[in-house]
Write an enzyme that holds these catalytic residues in place. Structure first.
Site, PDB file in Angstrom:
ATOM      1  N   GLY B 214      -1.432   5.787   2.935  1.00 50.61           N
ATOM      2  CA  GLY B 214      -0.800   4.613   2.337  1.00 50.61           C
ATOM      3  C   GLY B 214      -1.332   4.238   0.971  1.00 50.61           C
ATOM      4  O   GLY B 214      -1.913   5.084   0.281  1.00 50.61           O
ATOM      5  N   LEU B 240       5.245   8.246   6.783  1.00 51.00           N
ATOM      6  CA  LEU B 240       4.474   8.172   5.544  1.00 51.00           C
ATOM      7  C   LEU B 240       3.198   9.026   5.593  1.00 51.00           C
ATOM      8  O   LEU B 240       2.370   8.854   6.488  1.00 51.00           O
ATOM      9  CB  LEU B 240       4.096   6.701   5.267  1.00 51.00           C
ATOM     10  N   ASP B 241       3.045   9.920   4.617  1.00 50.42           N
ATOM     11  CA  ASP B 241       1.821  10.711   4.449  1.00 50.42           C
ATOM     12  C   ASP B 241       1.475  11.538   5.678  1.00 50.42           C
ATOM     13  O   ASP B 241       0.310  11.851   5.918  1.00 50.42           O
ATOM     14  CB  ASP B 241       0.635   9.808   4.078  1.00 50.42           C
ATOM     15  N   ALA B 242       2.478  11.895   6.471  1.00 48.96           N
ATOM     16  CA  ALA B 242       2.202  12.621   7.708  1.00 48.96           C
ATOM     17  C   ALA B 242       2.835  14.013   7.735  1.00 48.96           C
ATOM     18  O   ALA B 242       2.735  14.720   8.735  1.00 48.96           O
ATOM     19  CB  ALA B 242       2.692  11.812   8.902  1.00 48.96           C
TER      20      ALA B 242
END
Lengths: 297, 297, 297, 297
Positions: B214, B240-242
């Site tokens: 994040g 998100l960001d995964a």
């Protein structure tokens, strides 16, 4: 990186090198397939090289790790196929049985950091070798070796004339080793010795070769004021510190390091570099050709 | 590392992944051989995986770089053979023409270090792509982009409601890009946008994921007192960001770094990590499967 | 890096931290000079910090290594001067005698790589400590410890209820250790235990914190598909894996590594990171304050 | 690492080196305190050195970053005190005004990766310098330089006889530069030129010195089969590639890299190493003495 699954009965490794020729991977994998080999890993490449003016043309390298259900019949048939495919074309090749650990004899002097690291990794099951013997010209390391249950022999280095000690070592090693490792063995071996030993010899040099060839590299590194120190594992050839490089690494140092501090810090690089080189050799991942190595991951 | 010789007319790359089955390398290289393909590089492996309890069984990955004398007839025949070999076995495969650069559209915000690094490497001939367009929500980067002769379009981010700006970007990108790169594009893209864009999207996150997911990762890193900072390039997925990680790297920092110093230092890691990930993708060296990637060297 | 000359009788180290105030270095070095101290190394800094909104203002850190001809009279006079200078200003300070090795007790479980690395570095003279005892909940490591001539005590972990084993360890440690090191000790220590132990505790966590807190970090790392694995040495606080970080490092891995391979590779990072953190602590180079550390080089 | 807070009006840096003498830090910090200087950072050390047989005895190095409320009167008084303290004891010292950016002239040839990196970092505010001029013997780099708003002068290298081109460069540089940077300037500078230029000269050599001195280091590295390639930033002295080293770094390569691949990969190491060396010099963190450097963090 080693094979991705534990080597079991019937796992083999093929290494091939020689002049590039089309269809190499097809021919080899076809021969493997015909014998029902289960290919775990297969790598083939033809590295870039300078213009052919000074080189004979591109060289191809191939490594295959495969499993055969009935090794007793399957592998000889693979070998026969490879003889037909590769011989007479300047290709060099070997097949190794992954379940047959190589016999590794280690020579050391007083510094034990490289020696103990090898013994410790061996005990953890990370070096696929058996170690019939450790030889040293110093008794200091004996207890450490024997703690690991490995036989130890003391061979004094014998001053100026090394022929007697070399003869004694030859007697101990010849025919009993698939690999000889110089784990900070601080004696230069004669050309005669190297010719007679009958196994590849891996050495660890305590500098980032070709910088600081010969004795006292940490002192020389200090004098030059380098900001990184290194270590180099290489196959030994008659020319001092000039054999094919298998592995190198470095560590950052700064102006607060005196020569002794460089030596201490360097020991950690040496033991890691030597261990990785030995492991690669034991896993049949190294091909040495024309003074350079290909190290398969 | 890219192929070891410059890609010319008639060089192709095959990527295969799917459930392990014996004879894969033989079948594929046989099909290549039959069409007279000259195999430059061939890699096949079956990575280790945890017990089958939670996984469906081993997966095999294969990459081949090969040259065909008559691409117009040779490649279709190879493709036909692969259809017969691989389809219906759960295998996924693609063949790419190495001489046809992928179309890469870059999205950026105000920070230009990742953007300029990509443009600069592209100009040096190190990224096998054409760049039809750079899009940014800030005009600050326009001059830098146009200096490289690349068209620039300004799409303001539009505050709370991003649907208008996303629609405008979709209009510009859809059908015109084989790859979209978020070079520090500081807007979270909606799931609808990602579904509609029709090309893989690579993002650079300014931390060593999964640490500091994040916003504000450098501030969080400072607060936690880490001794290394990192960056992560990954394919974008709705979470998100995964998404699957392609490349990561770190740099050493110490107590003298405040949050702003971490950000400055981190910029050099970010641009290197993103560039390497993009290069790997452009050279058809990345396979993404089950949330993880295989990156061939 | 340790002091640049071997610590002899009469070498001391001063560590100071507290709110920034002008003249700190002058006051401290003046006090040292007045007692004829020979300053070998002197470092003072005020690290950058975020805006004062959430922080109380800049903090200064100072470390001095110095020699005093007549320690018996010189050091008390230095201490008296520092009391006058620093007390009542929120400053924290300590003076350590470099010739008095700290007493370090090590706790380990079955994995011995971190434990043996500490014992081995200690024997090489690289850790300025005496080791009165190694405690483990597994007998497996006993022979390895005793080979180094270090006393060993087996304290079984006692299943669900750890209070008995913690009490036994407390009995062995309290008042006999200046530092407790958890060298892959796989038991979570209770808050009561930590309050009672009376010495700082350093732990090695087998991930790059704050990624992969808690159990099974290599398995989690494999699942997330990271391209680097790491290790973190930190002071232990009641909150799991959340104490101030002293040292971290990483190693590159790739898709060929299964969870077990990550664990093997990670062991080399863990032992290096823990050893460096312990060495820094023993050389009085670490100040821990506000959940973060300053580690002087 | 640069100072931890932005340099403002009235921030200064003191560098001292010379024979070790007790009380150095006390004397210097006392002199600073007397003028009300606010010491931001203070480092003093006496690095380890080999036995005095070949060296004159330990050397001490000191760096202080400090702020003075009234620079116009405070700094001259500090300087006067230092004259009294240090002169006549073989000590060398300088005080620099951190708010007065050094004038840096860059020389480049055709390869622009080091040049553009410096210009780009300069624009980001990470190099505390003004760049009055870039000089090159190739027009190729002109547009890139002018994009950054930096004046460009083309000075052809003039074949065998370099005296005319050297004279032209001298004319442009002398008295206008505090630092000259050779950003892959592929001409060897004459001893006369170096004597006349009147500013320190920093060069980037594209190898890990002292390995591969002179021309063609990547080709030599390929021939030797090294597993890491490096770059070295050093002060230029009349002896080729033998000046004091400021910074070095390396990158891992393998057998798939041909000489051209090494060169491409090496470019990223070169630009990072040169930039860090230049930054350290500009922040008055480098002391060069006896052929070696101390680089304060």
């Amino acid at each position: 990186m080693s094979e991705t699954r534990p080597p079991g009965l019937g796992e083999f490794r093929l290494l091939v090198s020689g002049p590039e020729h089309p269809g190499l991977s097809a021919a080899v994998s076809g021969a493997l397939a015909e014998q029902g080999a289960d290919v775990v890993r297969f790598d083939q490449l033809t590295p870039a090289a300078p213009a052919p003016a000074d080189h004979a043309g591109p060289t191809s390298y191939l490594r295959a790790a495969f499993r055969v259900e009935e090794p007793g019949t399957g592998v000889p048939l693979v070998e026969q196929a490879l003889h037909e495919l590769l011989d007479g074309k300047g290709m060099t090749w070997t097949i190794s049985d992954a379940s047959a650990p190589k016999r590794m004899i280690i020579l050391a002097s007083r510094s034990d950091h490289c020696l103990l690291e090898l013994l410790w990794r061996h005990r953890r099951g990370e070096l696929a070798a058996e170690i019939p013997l450790v030889i040293s010209n110093h008794r200091d390391v004996q207890a450490g070796v024997e703690f690991f249950g490995i036989p130890f022999v003391h061979v004094p280095s014998g001053g100026e004339d090394k022929s007697a000690s070399e003869a004694e070592i030859l007697e101990l090693v010849r025919g009993r080793a698939d690999l000889v490792v110089l784990a900070r063995y601080m004696q230069v071996l004669s050309e005669d010795f190297l010719r007679a030993i009958g196994a590849p010899v891996i050495n660890i040099h305590h500098s980032f070769l070709p910088a600081f060839v010969g004795a006292g590299p940490y002192r020389k590194a200090w004098e030059r004021g380098v900001k990184l120190i290194g270590a180099t594992a290489h196959y030994v050839t008659p020319e001092l510190d000039a054999g094919p490089i298998i592995e190198q690494d470095v560590a950052r140092v700064d102006h607060t390091y005196g020569p002794k501090d460089l030596q201490k810090r360097g020991a950690y690089v040496e033991r890691a570099v030597l261990s990785r080189a030995v492991q690669a050799h034991l896993e049949d991942r190294v091909v040495s050709r024309d003074g350079r190595t290909v190290v398969f991951e």
